[in-house]
Scaffold this active site. Structure first.
Site, PDB file in Angstrom:
ATOM      1  N   LYS A  12      34.264  46.023  46.602  1.00 17.53           N
ATOM      2  CA  LYS A  12      34.612  46.582  45.463  1.00 17.53           C
ATOM      3  C   LYS A  12      34.858  47.960  45.745  1.00 17.53           C
ATOM      4  CE  LYS A  12      30.524  48.574  44.494  1.00 17.53           C
ATOM      5  NZ  LYS A  12      30.411  50.235  44.370  1.00 17.53           N
ATOM      6  N   ASP A 142      24.756  45.430  41.498  1.00 18.32           N
ATOM      7  CA  ASP A 142      25.976  45.105  41.743  1.00 18.32           C
ATOM      8  C   ASP A 142      26.298  43.450  41.710  1.00 18.32           C
ATOM      9  OD1 ASP A 142      26.819  47.799  41.612  1.00 18.32           O
ATOM     10  OD2 ASP A 142      27.190  47.800  43.852  1.00 18.32           O
TER      11      ASP A 142
END
Length: 293
Positions: A12, A142
């Site tokens: 990401k 995350d």
């Protein structure tokens, strides 16, 4: 089915990252847009019959006992026993690690999320995405995002997410050759912790490729790790370059693959650099739904 091989664990990028406050327990309150990209680690899973979780290969710098993948699977096995009244079957897992440690790309968290989704499938455990997110959250803020599996406006400590339209573009990413430990950034005295909060409505799609917001962690990382600052300065000649996460990787968005290739052709040899396309959805979700693994 007794195995799932080549399961993707995409990286990401933080298109921006603001620190808007700090809780009484010391956790920082963040706002960010998380963007999945088409580069990441891959994992292989094979069922066992003895209930053990075994990582079958070495991952440099990551002992098996502390690997988020192993820890996430052990938490899932515990939840499985509580729900089904028996032990989970166990798994062999191999991790093909290409994302750098301490790069701000979420690699370890993505690996753990992929492990939770794959094991849930192989074990026929029946946990929802929301339940998997709750299992993963204590291990890493995350992890829920990667299970959420699409571009997201993220708030809180990383647990509050709303889908947002992401760009269809390519990114050039530079690995400056340093590993940035997250605690060193968040404990720095000069870290800005009072950026004015934004709303999701403040984040027009047109700005996803340009100058919206900033990364509040970038100044600290640049001071502590000069190669990060050097990479940002160099890549900035091709667009709005910034650091992702707490570092160390630096990225710049470009409209197409041809432009990405031109930038890559100019990157100094001292740095590792690569290109990746934006992803609208986690690829593992489609593969599992369509039984394509």
């Amino acid at each position: 089915m007794r195995s799932l091989h080549a399961c993707p664990a995409p990286a990401k990028l933080n298109l921006f990252l603001h620190v808007v406050g700090r809780r009484a327990d010391g956790y920082h309150l963040l706002q960010s847009v998380f963007q999945l990209i088409g580069r990441g680690d891959t994992l292989d899973f094979d069922l066992r019959d003895d209930g053990r979780i075994v990582r079958t290969n070495d991952v440099p710098g990551v002992p098996a006992a502390s690997d988020l993948v192993v820890r996430a699977l052990e938490r899932l096995a515990g939840a499985f026993r509580q729900r089904h009244g028996r032990a989970a079957p166990g798994l062999d897992v191999a991790v093909d690690k290409i994302l750098p440690l301490g790069g701000g790309l979420g690699g370890g968290s993505s690996d753990a999320a992929t492990a939770l989704m794959a094991a849930n499938y192989l074990w026929r455990a029946g946990f929802s995405d929301e339940e998997l997110m709750d299992i993963g959250l204590p291990l890493g803020a995350d992890i829920p995002f990667f299970i959420f599996g699409r571009t997201a406006f993220v708030e809180g400590v990383g647990e509050a997410m709303q889908p947002v339209a992401g760009p269809d573009c390519w990114y050039v990413v530079i690995e400056p050759g340093v590993s940035v430990p997250t605690p060193a950034i968040f404990t720095a005295e000069d870290l800005t912790r009072d950026t004015k909060p934004v709303r999701i409505a403040d984040f027009p799609e047109a700005h996803l490729l340009s100058e919206f917001g900033k990364n509040d962690l970038q100044a600290v990382a640049s001071r502590l790790f000069p190669p990060v600052a050097e990479a940002i300065e160099w890549l900035g000649q091709y667009g709005a370059a910034r650091m992702t996460g707490s570092g160390a990787c630096v990225f710049c968005a470009v409209p197409g693959e041809a432009q990405a290739d031109r930038v890559l052709g100019q990157v100094p040899l001292a740095w590792r650099a690569w290109k990746a396309r934006s992803l609208a959805r986690h690829p593992l979700k489609s593969l599992l739904q369509n039984n394509e693994l």
